[in-house]
Design an enzyme around this catalytic site. Structure first.
Site, PDB file in Angstrom:
ATOM      1  N   ASN A  80      -3.202   0.169  -3.428  1.00  0.00           N
ATOM      2  CA  ASN A  80      -3.144  -0.948  -2.492  1.00  0.00           C
ATOM      3  C   ASN A  80      -3.510  -2.216  -3.259  1.00  0.00           C
ATOM      4  O   ASN A  80      -4.535  -2.247  -3.943  1.00  0.00           O
ATOM      5  CB  ASN A  80      -4.132  -0.714  -1.335  1.00  0.00           C
ATOM      6  CG  ASN A  80      -4.197  -1.899  -0.385  1.00  0.00           C
ATOM      7  OD1 ASN A  80      -4.679  -2.973  -0.731  1.00  0.00           O
ATOM      8  ND2 ASN A  80      -3.737  -1.688   0.829  1.00  0.00           N
ATOM      9  N   TYR A  81      -2.654  -3.239  -3.159  1.00  0.00           N
ATOM     10  CA  TYR A  81      -2.964  -4.536  -3.767  1.00  0.00           C
ATOM     11  C   TYR A  81      -2.656  -5.616  -2.739  1.00  0.00           C
ATOM     12  O   TYR A  81      -1.578  -5.621  -2.128  1.00  0.00           O
ATOM     13  CB  TYR A  81      -2.167  -4.736  -5.068  1.00  0.00           C
ATOM     14  CG  TYR A  81      -2.669  -3.781  -6.132  1.00  0.00           C
ATOM     15  CD1 TYR A  81      -3.858  -4.032  -6.816  1.00  0.00           C
ATOM     16  CD2 TYR A  81      -1.998  -2.589  -6.388  1.00  0.00           C
ATOM     17  CE1 TYR A  81      -4.358  -3.131  -7.739  1.00  0.00           C
ATOM     18  CE2 TYR A  81      -2.489  -1.678  -7.318  1.00  0.00           C
ATOM     19  CZ  TYR A  81      -3.675  -1.964  -7.986  1.00  0.00           C
ATOM     20  OH  TYR A  81      -4.185  -1.071  -8.893  1.00  0.00           O
ATOM     21  N   ARG A  82      -3.612  -6.509  -2.511  1.00  0.00           N
ATOM     22  CA  ARG A  82      -3.534  -7.420  -1.380  1.00  0.00           C
ATOM     23  C   ARG A  82      -4.102  -8.809  -1.712  1.00  0.00           C
ATOM     24  O   ARG A  82      -4.875  -8.971  -2.662  1.00  0.00           O
ATOM     25  CB  ARG A  82      -4.284  -6.824  -0.186  1.00  0.00           C
ATOM     26  CG  ARG A  82      -5.738  -6.496  -0.498  1.00  0.00           C
ATOM     27  CD  ARG A  82      -6.366  -5.636   0.584  1.00  0.00           C
ATOM     28  NE  ARG A  82      -7.757  -5.297   0.250  1.00  0.00           N
ATOM     29  CZ  ARG A  82      -8.110  -4.256  -0.497  1.00  0.00           C
ATOM     30  NH1 ARG A  82      -7.180  -3.441  -0.985  1.00  0.00           N
ATOM     31  NH2 ARG A  82      -9.380  -4.013  -0.754  1.00  0.00           N
ATOM     32  N   SER A 104       0.851  -1.192   0.000  1.00  0.00           N
ATOM     33  CA  SER A 104       0.000   0.000   0.000  1.00  0.00           C
ATOM     34  C   SER A 104       0.884   1.238   0.000  1.00  0.00           C
ATOM     35  O   SER A 104       1.988   1.233   0.552  1.00  0.00           O
ATOM     36  CB  SER A 104      -0.928   0.020   1.224  1.00  0.00           C
ATOM     37  OG  SER A 104      -0.165   0.027   2.415  1.00  0.00           O
ATOM     38  N   HIS A 113      -2.834   7.107  -4.281  1.00  0.00           N
ATOM     39  CA  HIS A 113      -2.911   5.983  -3.353  1.00  0.00           C
ATOM     40  C   HIS A 113      -3.085   4.710  -4.146  1.00  0.00           C
ATOM     41  O   HIS A 113      -3.802   4.677  -5.153  1.00  0.00           O
ATOM     42  CB  HIS A 113      -4.110   6.157  -2.400  1.00  0.00           C
ATOM     43  CG  HIS A 113      -4.578   4.864  -1.801  1.00  0.00           C
ATOM     44  ND1 HIS A 113      -5.663   4.154  -2.305  1.00  0.00           N
ATOM     45  CD2 HIS A 113      -4.109   4.126  -0.760  1.00  0.00           C
ATOM     46  CE1 HIS A 113      -5.836   3.060  -1.596  1.00  0.00           C
ATOM     47  NE2 HIS A 113      -4.913   3.014  -0.655  1.00  0.00           N
ATOM     48  N   GLY A 129      -1.485  -6.801  17.411  1.00  0.00           N
ATOM     49  CA  GLY A 129      -0.102  -6.771  16.963  1.00  0.00           C
ATOM     50  C   GLY A 129       0.140  -5.923  15.743  1.00  0.00           C
ATOM     51  O   GLY A 129       1.271  -5.858  15.254  1.00  0.00           O
ATOM     52  N   SER A 130      -0.898  -5.290  15.220  1.00  0.00           N
ATOM     53  CA  SER A 130      -0.713  -4.442  14.048  1.00  0.00           C
ATOM     54  C   SER A 130       0.185  -3.256  14.395  1.00  0.00           C
ATOM     55  O   SER A 130       0.194  -2.770  15.532  1.00  0.00           O
ATOM     56  CB  SER A 130      -2.057  -3.925  13.542  1.00  0.00           C
ATOM     57  OG  SER A 130      -2.841  -4.980  13.051  1.00  0.00           O
ATOM     58  N   ARG A 131       0.900  -2.808  13.411  1.00  0.00           N
ATOM     59  CA  ARG A 131       1.835  -1.693  13.631  1.00  0.00           C
ATOM     60  C   ARG A 131       1.123  -0.384  13.304  1.00  0.00           C
ATOM     61  O   ARG A 131       0.856  -0.073  12.144  1.00  0.00           O
ATOM     62  CB  ARG A 131       3.074  -1.869  12.750  1.00  0.00           C
ATOM     63  CG  ARG A 131       4.197  -0.908  13.085  1.00  0.00           C
ATOM     64  CD  ARG A 131       5.464  -1.347  12.377  1.00  0.00           C
ATOM     65  NE  ARG A 131       6.628  -0.591  12.818  1.00  0.00           N
ATOM     66  CZ  ARG A 131       7.116   0.467  12.180  1.00  0.00           C
ATOM     67  NH1 ARG A 131       6.542   0.894  11.084  1.00  0.00           N
ATOM     68  NH2 ARG A 131       8.177   1.086  12.639  1.00  0.00           N
TER      69      ARG A 131
END
Length: 457
Positions: A264-266, A248, A262, A415-417
């Site tokens: 984002n590829y997931r 992203s 912007h 736990g996400s940053r």
């Protein structure tokens, strides 16, 4: 916008001009080896490459034709000079811009395809180690693990997002002259990521390109969000093992005439109680200008449409509408920008075909955006225009914190940053009480487009 096309221009002048551009961009496209010191947060368990030099890939760029956007308003003027390194290049570009203009004034920007072609060749060869040498950092997953499962989709997707990060970062560094800080982080519940951030550069106030590869068990809140989208999820003993990865990026330029972009590829996998896996892809690319420029909008959307059309003629119109709907700030009654494409839960016609589509889209991020950056690199702007940029950035913040699905999922995942999740926010923004631009102004024109999305191609 009026442009004089000199039909009687002699061929010698055109040849000299083209040589000047070619020489300049060959210089931009030269490969420069870069030594990137890894962060002290590196995990000692990560397989490193002995005597490896992490190098930049060549990114060749050919610019749009120069042109002003017809922005003339009371008391305003614009400089549409192309930004080329060196005074001689600037002088040459300005002197011959008229000769290079076509009958329609606007020559559609083309990006050199050598990088993407080379990436495709490396992927076909399946040489994991060689491909990793071009990344901003070693991949999140241990290289030995990737080599052992190189044909699995989660490996192929991780390699794609790492390549996309590297290619976009190199292109932005060429434009700005700055260097990305490469920040590698870990998630104790499983996985981690690589955040590349450049702040207070010459061109970009804040540029972030983030890769994350995380795994573990979905929380009930995250599972509830997915069920609300129609997912039928059956966990074992209340647990839903998952793997999610993506790249992203959000780029906030200093100049209000260079748009924010912007993408984002997931990819997502969930293992159900019987061992079967649900998988899907999502993503998109969208543009958020502060002032409308029809030529830029056409170039951006045309590049995305060409990528979509390679796979299905209905992808662009469907995903363009989806983008307009998704990036809608309901409490303001306006879209965040002029859109692009957006899709989610893509699990057909097959995993291979869906992946190839995502790969085509990911490889447009440089050619759809960098020509617009170079075109407006030296545009002048006023304090009032900068203030309007800050107001629009406020709207950007509102959407991301209130509606963005990725931000909400990240904040709901243990736990996400947080620094990486909020990387999309600009350094500066502005909220003015009851702000409404005066009728007939360029600001009012921009707002009209945001309230009534248009078809650009």
């Amino acid at each position: 916008m009026a442009t004089v096309v000199f039909c009687a221009a002699n061929k010698m002048a055109q040849t000299t001009t083209r040589q000047c551009f070619i020489t300049h961009f060959k210089r931009l496209a030269s490969v420069r080896e870069t030594h990137l010191p890894f962060s002290s947060t590196h995990s000692p368990s990560v397989t490193t490459l002995p005597a490896t030099r992490w190098f930049s890939r060549a990114t060749g760029v050919r610019l749009m034709s120069q042109g002003t956007a017809g922005r003339a308003a009371a008391g305003r003027t614009r400089r549409g000079a192309l930004a080329l390194s060196g005074a001689a290049a600037v002088t040459a570009a300005a002197a011959v811009a008229g000769f290079l203009a076509n009958a329609n004034h606007f020559q559609r920007a083309e990006m050199a395809t050598r990088v993407s072609q080379a990436a495709e060749e490396r992927e076909q060869e399946g040489d994991i180690l060689e491909r990793c040498r071009g990344f901003m950092s070693p991949p999140v997953t241990d290289i030995g693990v990737l080599q052992g499962r190189k044909d699995e989709m989660r490996t192929r997707m991780e390699m794609l997002i790492m390549e996309t990060q590297a290619e976009f970062c190199r292109a932005l560094q060429e434009a700005d002259g700055g260097v990305f800080k490469v920040d590698r982080w870990e998630r104790k519940e499983g996985g981690g990521g690589i955040s590349c951030v450049m702040q207070d550069g010459k061109v970009f106030e804040k540029a972030g390109v983030n890769v994350s590869v995380v795994f573990g068990n979905l929380t009930e809140e995250a599972a509830r969000q997915m069920r609300s989208r129609g997912k039928v999820l059956k966990g074992k003993d209340g647990k839903l093992p998952f793997c999610a990865m993506g790249v992203s990026s959000v780029i906030h330029p200093k100049n209000p005439h260079i748009p924010t972009v912007h993408f984002n590829y997931r990819y997502f996998e969930i293992e159900e109680e019987d061992g079967t896996k649900q998988w899907w892809f999502g993503g998109g690319t969208d543009l958020t200008p502060v002032y409308i420029n029809k030529e830029d909008a056409y170039h951006f959307h045309k590049t995305l449409k060409e990528a979509c059309d390679k796979h299905h003629s209905q992808y662009y119109p469907d995903f363009k509408k989806w983008c307009d709907r998704y990036f809608y700030i309901r409490h303001r009654g306006e879209t965040r920008g002029i859109g692009g494409i957006f899709f989610d839960d893509l699990d057909s016609p097959s995993q291979e075909e869906a992946f190839n589509f995502v790969k085509s889209c990911a490889r447009t991020v440089v050619p759809c955006y960098l020509p617009i950056v170079y075109k407006h690199l030296n545009d002048s702007f006023t304090d009032e225009e900068k203030d309007w940029q800050q107001v629009r950035r406020g709207r950007y913040v509102e959407f991301n914190l209130v509606y963005d699905r990725g931000v909400k999922f990240g904040l709901a995942t243990p736990g996400s940053r947080i620094e990486s999740i909020l990387m999309s926010l600009p350094l500066t923004a502005r909220w003015e009480y009851m702000h409404e631009p005066a009728k007939g102004t360029l600001e009012a024109e921009m707002l009209e487009v945001l309230r009534n999305p248009k078809e650009w191609v």
